[in-house]
Design a protein around this motif. Structure first.
Motif, PDB file in Angstrom:
ATOM      1  N   THR A   1       0.863  -1.182   0.000  1.00  0.00           N
ATOM      2  CA  THR A   1       0.000   0.000   0.000  1.00  0.00           C
ATOM      3  C   THR A   1       0.896   1.227   0.000  1.00  0.00           C
ATOM      4  N   THR A   2       0.390   2.309  -0.561  1.00  0.00           N
ATOM      5  CA  THR A   2       1.174   3.554  -0.575  1.00  0.00           C
ATOM      6  C   THR A   2       0.480   4.640   0.240  1.00  0.00           C
ATOM      7  N   ARG A   3      -0.659   4.305   0.825  1.00  0.00           N
ATOM      8  CA  ARG A   3      -1.452   5.371   1.464  1.00  0.00           C
ATOM      9  C   ARG A   3      -0.873   5.836   2.796  1.00  0.00           C
ATOM     10  N   ASN A   4       0.043   5.074   3.384  1.00  0.00           N
ATOM     11  CA  ASN A   4       0.643   5.507   4.655  1.00  0.00           C
ATOM     12  C   ASN A   4       1.977   6.225   4.466  1.00  0.00           C
ATOM     13  N   TYR A   5       2.347   6.507   3.218  1.00  0.00           N
ATOM     14  CA  TYR A   5       3.652   7.128   2.973  1.00  0.00           C
ATOM     15  C   TYR A   5       3.815   8.492   3.643  1.00  0.00           C
ATOM     16  N   PRO A   6       2.728   9.264   3.851  1.00  0.00           N
ATOM     17  CA  PRO A   6       2.927  10.522   4.572  1.00  0.00           C
ATOM     18  C   PRO A   6       3.534  10.347   5.971  1.00  0.00           C
ATOM     19  N   GLU A   7       3.320   9.191   6.599  1.00  0.00           N
ATOM     20  CA  GLU A   7       3.890   8.968   7.947  1.00  0.00           C
ATOM     21  C   GLU A   7       5.279   8.343   7.915  1.00  0.00           C
TER      22      GLU A   7
END
Lengths: 268, 268
Positions: A135-141
């Motif tokens: 998944t790439t959706r947690n990259y902001p963290e």
């Protein structure tokens, strides 16, 4: 073969590091024995028996690397037939004098639970949940996002960064299908400042892949060469910092990434 | 705040362990700085500048924990305004005398690539591929199989066992659905000698689960109590060794498991 013992009232990780650093200087083979959690006199006496047996069997005095908080337990160990080394011996007094503060020994302070601990567990969970581009959706963290071809060491390095330094490390594979028209996906472009590339010598990559999937296109020299050429080209074009993992251990790769990417350690 | 520096021509992991073990004895806060891969005179001079700046800013001499193979680089560091501690100083000569063999310092011997290294990478791959009961078919190759309720620390412990000790550690969750009629699955019964249980205090489990999935049945006190009661009952009934992870760090859990299960370290 001579025996080396690593003994402590805690995990003995410090004793192991201490003893191993010293013994690695000598071209001598040892039989290694770790005795952790020796935290009362009875266990200490059993440890002494084990040390004395090793001496009786080999005829050579075992080397004992130990750290103890309780001086009474330490005294029991030093009655053994082993040669004892306590690395605190020579350093506590000078550091105490320099700081002007008395030492307050406490069991398990080094590798026990402390305020930095949750950081590390969170980082491990984060890293596992963001492995291999699932998944790439947690990259902001993320603290860092490793990219590279399959089998260049991304996953072990991420896990080590999380466990050792409390770093939230995601990783994203650049795969066969991307080759020929390799570009950074949108999700990575948005996190460009967190990207770090891994590369590897082509022949080493080929042999690692061959061991996993023999005689496949994936493991062919041509495919490995193609991927590495194109991926290194991407790193240079996009000014992504990268390093070659061929001759480096996971500890060395992780320490280099920490330095180059100026990441802050969450643990000491 | 006084600064502590950890400096080495390698990863500086040994310097960090050494310095941290000493400083953890003192109730004093430090600012920590690690400078790894200081392997030439120019880098050493830059390190000296950084040490001297820390002294100028704080008015307190920084503490320097260092290990160097090359005495010329070490000499540069000792010209700084810091107080230098090299833990090899007091131990190489006595160990050398005891062994009757001359020390042969070599850069990166401690945390570099060596013959134990592949063990660890294989163990990490094994552990990731056999996490959370995703498959049971590789259990014949496991060194250990951790079992327990969800969120008792199985995965971080397995990863640590693999990374630190080169142990192939699988894990298998005992889930909500199994409760009321909890039995060992056939695949686990076949590997009974490799099983090791984790448990945890019910209130701690509840708070960890609440943080993951608030107000769920999964996180309810009743459900946590039910699972722990039933799972501990299973451990006792089946004579599976187990431990409580509530007050232990992943290092402590791993070191205890190594001892209780008599696992052989593949790394020192």
């Amino acid at each position: 073969m001579r025996t080396a013992f690593y003994i402590s009232d805690g995990t003995a990780l410090t004793s192991e590091t201490f003893g191993h650093a010293i013994l690695s200087l000598f071209p001598v083979e040892f039989q290694h024995k770790t005795l952790p959690f020796i935290d009362d006199a009875e266990k200490a006496l059993r440890a002494v028996d084990e040390i004395n047996s090793a001496f009786a069997e080999t005829g050579e005095r075992p080397l004992i690397f130990h750290t103890f908080v309780d001086p009474a337990i330490k005294r029991v160990i030093t009655t053994s037939d082993g040669v004892c080394y306590d690395f605190l011996d020579h350093y506590v007094a000078p550091v105490q004098a320099e700081l002007g503060v008395a030492a307050q020994p406490k069991t398990n302070r080094t590798h026990g639970l402390n305020h930095e601990y949750n950081f590390r567990i969170d980082a491990i969970n984060y890293t596992l949940e963001n492995d291999d581009g699932v998944t790439t959706r947690n990259y902001p963290e993320a603290d860092i996002i490793l990219i590279g071809a399959s089998r260049t060491g991304k996953t072990p390095t991420c896990i080590y960064l999380a466990l050792q330094y409390g770093i939230k490390a995601a990783n994203y594979p650049l795969t066969e299908e991307d080759m020929g028209h390799l570009e950074l996906p949108y999700e990575l472009k948005m996190q460009r400042h967190k990207l770090f590339g891994l590369t590897i010598d082509v022949d080493r990559l080929q042999s690692i892949r061959e061991a996993r999937r023999a005689n496949s296109r994936y493991a062919s020299l041509e495919q490995c060469q193609l991927e590495i050429d194109e991926i290194e080209g991407l790193y240079r074009r996009e000014a992504i910092p990268y390093l070659n993992s061929t001759h480096a251990s996971v500890e060395e790769i992780a320490a280099k990434i920490m330095t180059i990417a100026k990441l802050k350690r969450h643990r000491y």
